[in-house]
Design a protein around this motif. Structure first.
Motif, mmCIF file in Angstrom:
data_model
loop_
_atom_site.group_PDB
_atom_site.id
_atom_site.type_symbol
_atom_site.label_atom_id
_atom_site.label_comp_id
_atom_site.label_asym_id
_atom_site.label_seq_id
_atom_site.Cartn_x
_atom_site.Cartn_y
_atom_site.Cartn_z
ATOM 1 N N SER A 1 -8.994 0.765 4.554
ATOM 2 C CA SER A 1 -7.639 1.309 4.459
ATOM 3 C C SER A 1 -6.739 0.335 3.707
ATOM 4 O O SER A 1 -6.822 -0.879 3.915
ATOM 5 C CB SER A 1 -7.038 1.560 5.843
ATOM 6 O OG SER A 1 -7.795 2.488 6.584
ATOM 7 N N PHE A 2 -5.914 0.867 2.841
ATOM 8 C CA PHE A 2 -4.870 0.081 2.178
ATOM 9 C C PHE A 2 -3.939 1.056 1.479
ATOM 10 O O PHE A 2 -4.206 2.254 1.398
ATOM 11 C CB PHE A 2 -5.437 -0.943 1.189
ATOM 12 C CG PHE A 2 -6.215 -0.355 0.042
ATOM 13 C CD1 PHE A 2 -5.587 0.019 -1.144
ATOM 14 C CD2 PHE A 2 -7.592 -0.191 0.134
ATOM 15 C CE1 PHE A 2 -6.305 0.549 -2.204
ATOM 16 C CE2 PHE A 2 -8.318 0.340 -0.925
ATOM 17 C CZ PHE A 2 -7.672 0.711 -2.093
ATOM 18 N N SER A 3 -2.826 0.564 0.980
ATOM 19 C CA SER A 3 -1.897 1.410 0.236
ATOM 20 C C SER A 3 -1.372 0.656 -0.966
ATOM 21 O O SER A 3 -1.347 -0.581 -0.986
ATOM 22 C CB SER A 3 -0.733 1.864 1.130
ATOM 23 O OG SER A 3 0.033 0.761 1.551
ATOM 24 N N ILE A 4 -0.970 1.416 -1.985
ATOM 25 C CA ILE A 4 -0.421 0.827 -3.204
ATOM 26 C C ILE A 4 0.917 1.498 -3.482
ATOM 27 O O ILE A 4 0.987 2.727 -3.629
ATOM 28 C CB ILE A 4 -1.355 1.007 -4.414
ATOM 29 C CG1 ILE A 4 -2.794 0.601 -4.082
ATOM 30 C CG2 ILE A 4 -0.846 0.188 -5.600
ATOM 31 C CD1 ILE A 4 -3.777 0.835 -5.215
ATOM 32 N N GLY A 5 1.970 0.713 -3.558
ATOM 33 C CA GLY A 5 3.287 1.247 -3.865
ATOM 34 C C GLY A 5 3.442 1.537 -5.338
ATOM 35 O O GLY A 5 2.716 1.007 -6.186
ATOM 36 N N ARG A 6 4.389 2.378 -5.664
ATOM 37 C CA ARG A 6 4.659 2.716 -7.065
ATOM 38 C C ARG A 6 5.036 1.464 -7.850
ATOM 39 O O ARG A 6 5.874 0.670 -7.425
ATOM 40 C CB ARG A 6 5.786 3.745 -7.147
ATOM 41 C CG ARG A 6 5.403 5.132 -6.646
ATOM 42 C CD ARG A 6 6.602 6.071 -6.652
ATOM 43 N NE ARG A 6 6.220 7.431 -6.291
ATOM 44 C CZ ARG A 6 6.122 7.876 -5.041
ATOM 45 N NH1 ARG A 6 6.379 7.042 -4.043
ATOM 46 N NH2 ARG A 6 5.774 9.120 -4.788
ATOM 47 N N GLY A 7 4.405 1.299 -9.001
ATOM 48 C CA GLY A 7 4.705 0.167 -9.863
ATOM 49 C C GLY A 7 4.014 -1.121 -9.477
ATOM 50 O O GLY A 7 4.191 -2.141 -10.145
ATOM 51 N N GLU A 8 3.199 -1.114 -8.422
ATOM 52 C CA GLU A 8 2.508 -2.320 -7.977
ATOM 53 C C GLU A 8 1.126 -2.443 -8.622
ATOM 54 O O GLU A 8 0.589 -1.480 -9.171
ATOM 55 C CB GLU A 8 2.351 -2.314 -6.455
ATOM 56 C CG GLU A 8 3.646 -2.467 -5.692
ATOM 57 C CD GLU A 8 3.421 -2.592 -4.200
ATOM 58 O OE1 GLU A 8 4.365 -2.995 -3.504
ATOM 59 O OE2 GLU A 8 2.300 -2.274 -3.720
ATOM 60 N N THR A 9 0.567 -3.630 -8.496
ATOM 61 C CA THR A 9 -0.813 -3.869 -8.923
ATOM 62 C C THR A 9 -1.596 -4.387 -7.719
ATOM 63 O O THR A 9 -1.282 -5.441 -7.173
ATOM 64 C CB THR A 9 -0.882 -4.906 -10.054
ATOM 65 O OG1 THR A 9 -0.171 -4.417 -11.192
ATOM 66 C CG2 THR A 9 -2.330 -5.185 -10.441
ATOM 67 N N PHE A 10 -2.592 -3.607 -7.307
ATOM 68 C CA PHE A 10 -3.443 -3.976 -6.174
ATOM 69 C C PHE A 10 -4.803 -4.371 -6.719
ATOM 70 O O PHE A 10 -5.399 -3.640 -7.515
ATOM 71 C CB PHE A 10 -3.583 -2.807 -5.202
ATOM 72 C CG PHE A 10 -4.381 -3.128 -3.975
ATOM 73 C CD1 PHE A 10 -3.767 -3.624 -2.838
ATOM 74 C CD2 PHE A 10 -5.761 -2.936 -3.948
ATOM 75 C CE1 PHE A 10 -4.503 -3.921 -1.691
ATOM 76 C CE2 PHE A 10 -6.505 -3.231 -2.820
ATOM 77 C CZ PHE A 10 -5.871 -3.728 -1.684
#
Length: 340
Positions: free
Chosen positions: A41-50
C-alpha cells in the motif's frame, strides 16, 4: 507486511494514485505459487515523484505492470482519481491508459526501428483516435520542441539518434497524449553518464510544466535521492520502509534500508559504512521465509522475527517501517549519496 501511508504523509490534495493492500500471485510451471507482490500500500499525490527501490526480484516490475494495467491483481485496489482500476471496465481502462503513460529503460528496444519518429510519437494519438493527420503532425512537432529536439527529427529513424536523443523521443511519445501520470522504468540506466543529468533535468522541467505525477523504478539510489519526493523500499514482494525520501535516506529505520544505503560506494576514502554487509541471497517468492521475510539476512534478528510477520509503525513523520526491532535499533545517520 501491510503498509498504509498515514494522513501526515499524504499530500494536501487527494492522492492521484492510491495502492491499497495490493497482491499479485502467479501459478508457477510445475506447481506452486509465486508471491510477487504481497499486501503493498502507498499513495502518490498530484505532482509528486514516488520511487520504488529494492534488489532485483523484489517485485518492483510486477507492481508497475499492475499500475499500468498490464497485469490484473489477485486482490487489493488500485485507485486512480478515486476509481478502482482492478475492477474497471475495458472502456474505463482505455480512458486510464490515455492518462497514464510509461517511459522504459532501454531506448534502443522501446522504439520501433522501422518507424520514423513522427509515426512513433503519433502512434498513441492514432490508437486513441485523437485528431486528424494535420493535427497529429502539429502535436508531434510540439512534443519534439518540448523535449529539445529539432523539427527535422520527425522524418528520421531511431538508428539516426544517440541514446539520449532516443530517450527524448520516447519521452515525447509518452507526452503526446498529455497524460497526468507517468511510470519511469529505469529511465537513465541505459544511457551514457554524460547525458543522464540532461534527461533527469528534462523530466523535472516537464513535470513542472505539465503538472505530471511520476512513479519511478530505479536501482540508482543517487537518482532516487535527488529526484524523488517519497520512496518505498521493497523486499521480496513487500514494503519494508516507506516515507519522504529525505527522511528515509538520512535516517533509515529498517535494517534492509540501512544495508541498501550503506552498499552505495562513496567517493571518500575515509568513509566507513555505518552498518555491516548483509549476507546471503534474497529468498524465494515461491517459499518466502516465515515471520519477517528479511530475518534470514538480518544481523539483528531475534526469535519473534522468525515466526511473526511485523506490522508497520510510524517512527518519524510519514516514515513507516515493518520491523519488530526498528524502535530499538539506533539508526545510523547517512551522509548524502554521491551526486549524479
Amino acid at each position: 507486511m501491510t503498509m498504509t501511508m498515514p494522513d501526515t504523509a499524504v499530500a494536501a490534495t487527494a492522492p492521484l494514485l492510491e495502492i491499497r493492500n495490493l497482491t499479485k500471485r502467479f501459478n508457477a510451471h510445475g506447481g506452486g505459487v509465486v508471491r510477487a507482490v504481497e499486501n503493498v500500500s502507498f499513495s502518490i499525490g498530484r505532482g509528486e515523484t514516488f520511487a520504488l527501490v529494492g534488489e532485483s526480484g523484489c517485485g518492483k516490475t510486477t507492481l508497475t505492470k499492475l499500475v499500468l494495467g498490464l497485469e490484473k491483481p489477485t486482490s487489493g485496489e488500485i485507485l486512480f482519481h478515486g476509481a478502482d482500476l482492478a475492477t474497471a471496465s475495458s472502456k474505463a481502462m482505455h480512458g486510464y491508459r490515455r492518462q497514464a503513460q510509461a517511459v522504459f529503460q532501454d531506448p534502443y528496444s522501446s522504439l520501433n526501428p522501422r518507424m520514423r519518429v513522427s509515426k512513433i510519437i503519433a502512434e498513441p494519438l492514432m490508437a486513441h483516435g485523437i485528431g486528424d493527420r494535420d493535427s497529429q503532425r502539429a502535436r508531434v512537432l510540439e512534443m519534439l520542441d518540448v523535449v529539445g529536439l529539432p523539427k527535422t527529427a520527425a522524418d528520421l529513424y531511431p538508428h539516426e539518434f544517440s541514446g539520449g536523443q532516443r530517450q527524448r523521443v520516447a519521452i515525447a511519445r509518452a507526452l503526446s497524449l498529455k497524460p497526468a501520470f507517468m511510470v519511469l522504468d529505469e529511465p537513465i540506466s541505459a544511457l551514457d553518464v554524460s547525458v543522464r543529468a540532461q534527461i533527469l533535468n528534462l523530466l523535472a522541467d516537464i513535470q513542472d510544466e505539465f503538472g505530471l505525477t511520476y512513479l519511478i523504478v530505479a536501482h540508482d539510489l543517487a537518482l532516487v535521492e535527488h529526484f524523488s519526493s517519497s520512496v518505498g523500499v521493497m523486499y521480496l514482494g513487500s514494503m519494508a520502509e516507506l516515507g519522504p525520501t529525505e527522511s528515509v535516506f538520512s535516517h533509515p529505520k529498517h535494517p534492509y534500508t540501512q544495508a541498501l544505503l550503506a552498499s552505495v560506494p562513496r567517493p571518500d576514502p575515509d568513509h566507513r559504512a555505518p552498518v555491516g554487509v548483509i549476507y546471503g541471497e534474497i529468498g524465494s517468492a515461491m517459499a518466502p521465509p516465515p515471520g519477517c521475510k528479511f530475518h534470514p539476512r538480518c544481523p539483528y534478528a531475534v526469535d519473534i522475527c522468525k515466526t511473526t510477520p511485523p506490522v508497520d509503525r510510524e517512527l518519524a513523520p510519514g516514515q513507516l517501517v515493518a520491523c519488530h526491532l526498528a524502535e530499538t535499533i539506533v539508526p545510523p545517520v547517512q551522509s548524502s549519496i554521491a551526486p549524479l
